[in-house]
Design a protein around this motif. Structure first.
Motif, short mmCIF file in Angstrom:
data_model
loop_
_atom_site.label_atom_id
_atom_site.label_comp_id
_atom_site.label_asym_id
_atom_site.label_seq_id
_atom_site.Cartn_x
_atom_site.Cartn_y
_atom_site.Cartn_z
N ALA A 1 -28.69 130.58 -43.58
CA ALA A 1 -30.12 130.44 -43.80
C ALA A 1 -30.42 130.13 -45.26
O ALA A 1 -31.28 129.29 -45.57
N GLU A 2 -29.70 130.79 -46.17
CA GLU A 2 -29.92 130.56 -47.59
C GLU A 2 -29.53 129.14 -47.98
O GLU A 2 -30.23 128.49 -48.76
N LEU A 3 -28.42 128.64 -47.44
CA LEU A 3 -27.99 127.28 -47.75
C LEU A 3 -29.00 126.25 -47.23
O LEU A 3 -29.39 125.33 -47.97
N ILE A 4 -29.42 126.38 -45.99
CA ILE A 4 -30.39 125.44 -45.43
C ILE A 4 -31.70 125.50 -46.21
O ILE A 4 -32.33 124.47 -46.48
N SER A 5 -32.10 126.69 -46.61
CA SER A 5 -33.32 126.83 -47.40
C SER A 5 -33.19 126.14 -48.74
O SER A 5 -34.12 125.45 -49.19
N ARG A 6 -32.05 126.29 -49.40
CA ARG A 6 -31.84 125.62 -50.68
C ARG A 6 -31.91 124.12 -50.54
O ARG A 6 -32.52 123.41 -51.36
N VAL A 7 -31.27 123.60 -49.50
CA VAL A 7 -31.26 122.15 -49.28
C VAL A 7 -32.68 121.63 -49.04
O VAL A 7 -33.09 120.61 -49.62
N LEU A 8 -33.45 122.34 -48.21
CA LEU A 8 -34.79 121.85 -47.89
C LEU A 8 -35.75 122.03 -49.07
O LEU A 8 -36.59 121.15 -49.34
N LEU A 9 -35.64 123.12 -49.81
CA LEU A 9 -36.49 123.31 -50.99
C LEU A 9 -36.21 122.22 -52.02
O LEU A 9 -37.14 121.69 -52.64
N HIS A 10 -34.93 121.90 -52.20
CA HIS A 10 -34.59 120.81 -53.12
C HIS A 10 -35.16 119.48 -52.63
O HIS A 10 -35.72 118.71 -53.42
N HIS A 11 -35.03 119.23 -51.35
CA HIS A 11 -35.56 118.00 -50.77
C HIS A 11 -37.06 117.87 -51.03
O HIS A 11 -37.54 116.81 -51.43
N HIS A 12 -37.78 118.95 -50.82
CA HIS A 12 -39.23 118.92 -51.06
C HIS A 12 -39.55 118.70 -52.54
O HIS A 12 -40.51 118.01 -52.88
N THR A 13 -38.74 119.29 -53.41
CA THR A 13 -38.96 119.09 -54.85
C THR A 13 -38.78 117.63 -55.23
O THR A 13 -39.58 117.06 -55.99
N VAL A 14 -37.74 116.99 -54.70
CA VAL A 14 -37.49 115.58 -55.00
C VAL A 14 -38.64 114.73 -54.46
O VAL A 14 -39.11 113.80 -55.13
N GLU A 15 -39.10 115.03 -53.26
CA GLU A 15 -40.24 114.28 -52.72
C GLU A 15 -41.48 114.46 -53.60
O GLU A 15 -42.15 113.48 -53.94
N ARG A 16 -41.76 115.70 -53.95
CA ARG A 16 -42.98 116.00 -54.70
C ARG A 16 -42.95 115.39 -56.10
O ARG A 16 -43.97 114.87 -56.58
N GLU A 17 -41.80 115.44 -56.77
CA GLU A 17 -41.71 115.02 -58.16
C GLU A 17 -41.32 113.56 -58.35
O GLU A 17 -41.57 113.00 -59.43
#
Length: 249
Positions: free
Chosen positions: A76-92
């Motif tokens: 769960a922590e790994l998938i969360s890290r991947v998706l949070l990073h993905h959202h950061t790249v999209e947002r920024e």
């Protein structure tokens, strides 16, 4: 070859254009010619599948089995890290580049921002619930983790479906290849070598043939070699330990 041959990378592997993409493709949302669109869809598919599996696996896991709760919490922590990073790249990076090309997309991007803020909060809630289960080892703590995963999986299903409906067609039509290359080169998700190969396996597992080619071609030579020599074998073993069944493919 040892694990040290796979260097931690600053990139989550991103699909590249393959030879079959030189064939003219139909215009519109069905087109997968844009590398960014291919990457988005692969990542969305991975996350939707794994969050749903976490909800199912958590719901019937022994509540007081430390090894099992640790394995599911780690995933769960790994998938969360991947998706949070993905959202950061999209947002920024991704959506600002799209807005430079298509200012009229602002309302759609703002709606995405609101939806993703909720998803990001839920991702952190899942990680917290996983840690609480590890500490408590009780049925209520396990059920809280499974329930948080289920709610998150449903929210991500809605959010990614809307993103693919409203934003990905614009991305495929208007984002320049050079812009996507610059975004991919500057996207820093700190995955270790083993994590990198595991995420690669998750991405490859039920991708179509074209996306598998793009994904593998987008990787450094050392990672492709590591995957071929031992990564696929270790991925299969890890999935069996996690799910109790082998990968889909």
């Amino acid at each position: 070859m040892t694990a040290t041959a796979v260097r931690p990378t600053s990139l989550i592997p991103a699909p590249r254009a393959a030879a079959d993409d030189t064939v003219p493709l139909p215009a519109g949302p069905a087109s997968t010619a844009c590398r960014a669109v291919a990457y988005q869809r692969v990542l969305h598919q991975l996350v939707r599948r794994e969050l749903g599996l976490l909800a199912d696996l958590g719901s019937w896991a022994p509540a007081d089995e430390e090894e099992r709760s640790a394995a599911l919490a780690g995933h769960a922590e790994l998938i969360s890290r991947v998706l949070l990073h993905h959202h950061t790249v999209e947002r920024e990076a991704v959506w600002p580049a799209l807005l430079r090309a298509v200012p009229a997309a602002r309302n759609a991007v703002e709606a995405w921002t609101a939806r993703c803020a909720r998803v990001d909060h839920m991702l952190r809630d899942v990680v917290t619930a996983a840690r609480q289960w590890q500490v408590a080892g009780t049925v209520p703590a396990r059920d809280a983790f499974a329930s948080a995963c289920r709610a998150l999986a449903e929210a991500v299903e809605v959010q990614t479906a809307e993103e693919e409906r409203t934003l990905l067609p614009l991305l495929g039509e208007h984002l320049a290849a050079a812009d996507w290359a610059a975004i991919a080169a500057s996207s820093h998700c700190r995955l270790s070598g083993p994590e990198q190969l595991f995420v690669l396996g998750l991405a490859l597992e039920d991708s179509c043939a074209g996306d598998r080619v793009r994904l593998l071609e987008g990787l450094p030579w050392s990672v492709r070699t590591a995957w071929r020599v031992y990564g696929a074998r270790r991925y299969r073993a890890a999935v069996v330990r996690l799910r109790g069944a082998p990968p889909a493919a």
